[in-house]
Design an enzyme around this catalytic site. Structure first.
Site: not given
Ligand SMILES: NC(=O)c1ccc[n+]([C@@H]2O[C@H](COP(=O)([O-])OP(=O)(O)OC[C@H]3O[C@@H](n4cnc5c(N)ncnc54)[C@H](O)[C@@H]3O)[C@@H](O)[C@H]2O)c1
Length: 506
Positions: A123, A144, A156
């Site tokens: 993000s 995204h 996106e």
């Molecule tokens: N939460 C939001 O609102 C949102 C919105 C858009 C984009 N994002 C992006 O999406 C991505 C994930 O966000 P999220 O909120 O789902 O996070 P989250 O913390 O809920 O989940 C992340 C997951 O990734 C796993 N993980 C971490 N390192 C790892 C690795 N090296 N290999 C494999 N798995 C690994 C963790 O165990 C966890 O289950 C981030 O890049 C975030 O910026 C989040």
């Protein structure tokens, strides 16, 4: 057959909030989904949870039982993100950390077939930076999604500087296949939506910092006057300041300190104090059992009646219909309370330039609606007359928010900031006008796309608000974008690109 139609298997890596949503969407659309995470227990939890979601949807009649069972069967847990695969696409949704993502893609490139396309759901990180981990950075683009993925239709599509030319279009088609709405954005800080969203957030904090109005006042005006589902302070409480403040800082520093994107010291100190928002029970509002405790709205005081004179005929009509004595002459009598409704300037400035006595003058935001008026008072306003103005406005049955007078009042300056931010995005060709409006409407829930909204209110009015703020504050944050200045001057529509040098070549 086009690539997007040929895609059969997608590997989703990172089965947290976002990975689960993406996996659910892809499996429901008929793709085989390999789920992987650094923590194997996160994968099984995700498979269970997504399966339950499908059952729930079937229970509500949103999908058939057979479709739910088939979608569930398309979920394939894998032991490791680097387990052998023949997948067509990897969507990475691991934690937001550049070295983690780079390392993962460098390893994936070794085990994936040459045809696999790589996508990152980052993000805030640069897609181009992530792609430098690959021997072939042309294979990677940003994809995204927004949270919660199944309910937020916008995606996106973000090419990095070296992304192969065919990939963005192919991902756009794939997003359509998933039943979502793609927009093309550029690999710039905040991409499209998070950049556009700074318009509201940073200006709301600016208003708070200037002591013009309290968070609940601003939120009420945003809901009732601008038609937003949620005001900026409620929104920050929901998103949480540990997300919003760093995101704002990162977009601002990504644009090398552009003042229009400037973060606020208010959120910095509230973040340090742990006042993160709803999730900790304390933010701009207190929360009891998760429910926001909004301060009661102040009621209009008892006040002596004075006739009202205004430069706004509609306002006089509304007051007259409510039985308030109004004056319709060219000039106010000495008994009148004067309500000025300027676009841009403060009521005090408008009073001085019209030669009206400031003590008798209050402002009313011309952007007020059937639901709510915004009444402004300046330091020289006679309080007894201001109370009379408040009581008169309240007699119409509408809610009244009383704030300090200032250029652009509250709703106008928030709207001008929203519109101007998107005009900058259009000006820099970070996205097309149509994609800007679609993205902001779908992802931020605004009632109109910001360019259409600016057009609706009138580009010249939006420009007048920015110019008034610029002259009142001297703050370069309010410099209007060339996109707005040109269109307001030339009488063109804010949603149109108009003629460009490229048009002469076709
Ligand atoms: N939460 C939001 O609102 C949102 C919105 C858009 C984009 N994002 C992006 O999406 C991505 C994930 O966000 P999220 O909120 O789902 O996070 P989250 O913390 O809920 O989940 C992340 C997951 O990734 C796993 N993980 C971490 N390192 C790892 C690795 N090296 N290999 C494999 N798995 C690994 C963790 O165990 C966890 O289950 C981030 O890049 C975030 O910026 C989040």
């Amino acid at each position: 057959m086009q690539w997007a139609q040929r895609v059969n298997t997608v590997r989703v890596i990172g089965t947290g909030v976002m990975g689960r949503g993406i996996a659910q969407l892809a499996a429901a659309a008929g793709l085989t989904v390999e789920l992987a995470d650094a923590r194997p227990e996160a994968v099984s939890a995700a498979v269970d949870q997504i399966g339950q979601m499908f059952d729930k949807l079937a229970g509500k009649g949103r999908m058939t039982g057979a479709d739910a069972a088939a979608a569930r069967n398309r979920l394939q847990p894998v032991d490791s993100p680097l387990a052998p695969t023949g997948c067509d696409l990897v969507i990475e949704a691991v934690r937001e950390d550049l070295p983690t993502k780079r390392e993962l893609f460098a390893e994936l490139e070794k085990i994936c077939p040459a045809h696999t396309v790589f996508a990152t759901n980052t993000s805030s990180l640069s897609v181009t930076s992530i792609a430098t981990a690959l021997a072939d950075p042309g294979r990677l683009a940003g994809l995204h999604f927004f949270n919660p993925v199944p309910l937020m239709p916008l995606v996106e599509v973000i090419p990095g500087a070296r992304t192969a030319e065919w990939i963005p279009g192919a991902l756009v088609d794939l997003v359509h296949r998933l039943g979502h709405q793609p927009v093309r954005a550029t690999d710039t800080p905040g991409f499209l939506v998070n950049h556009a969203g700074r318009g509201l957030i940073t200006e709301a904090l600016q208003i708070l910092g200037e002591g013009l109005a309290a968070p609940a006042d601003v939120d009420r005006i945003c809901r009732d006057v601008l038609g937003l589902r949620m005001g900026p302070f409620e929104l920050m409480d929901l998103t949480a300041l540990d997300v919003t403040h760093p995101a704002t800082e990162s977009i601002w520093s990504g644009y090398y300190g552009d003042p229009r994107l400037r973060p606020s010291p208010i959120t910095r100190s509230r973040l340090e104090a742990g006042l993160l928002g709803r999730k900790v029970g304390e933010g701009f509002y207190p929360y009891t059992d998760g429910a926001k405790q909004e301060p009661p709205e102040p009621q209009a005081p008892q006040a002596e009646t004075h006739p009202i004179w205004s430069d706004n005929a509609e306002l006089l009509d509304a007051l007259g219909a409510a039985g308030v004595p109004v004056e319709r002459g060219d000039e106010p009598s000495e008994a009148a309370v004067i309500l000025l409704a300027p676009y841009g300037h403060s009521a005090a400035t408008a009073a001085l330039s019209a030669g009206l006595p400031p003590a008798r003058v209050c402002g009313v935001d011309p952007l007020s609606t059937e639901k709510r008026f915004t009444l402004t008072v300046h330091p020289a306003t006679d309080p007894a007359l201001a109370r009379s103005a408040w009581a008169a406005l309240a007699a119409t049955g509408r809610a009244v928010t009383v704030v300090r007078d200032g250029a652009g009042m509250i709703a106008q300056r928030l709207l001008a900031s929203i519109v101007n931010t998107s005009c900058f995005i259009a000006e820099q060709r970070l996205a097309t006008p149509g994609d800007i409006d679609t993205a902001v409407r779908l992802a931020l829930g605004y009632p109109r796309g910001p360019l259409k909204w600016g057009q609706h209110v009138g580009p010249r009015r939006v420009l007048a608000v920015l110019r008034a703020l610029q002259s009142a504050t001297g703050d370069p944050r309010y410099r209007p974008s060339r996109w707005l200045v040109e269109r307001a001057g030339l009488g063109l529509d804010l949603t149109e690109t108009g003629t460009t040098p490229q048009d002469l070549l076709s």
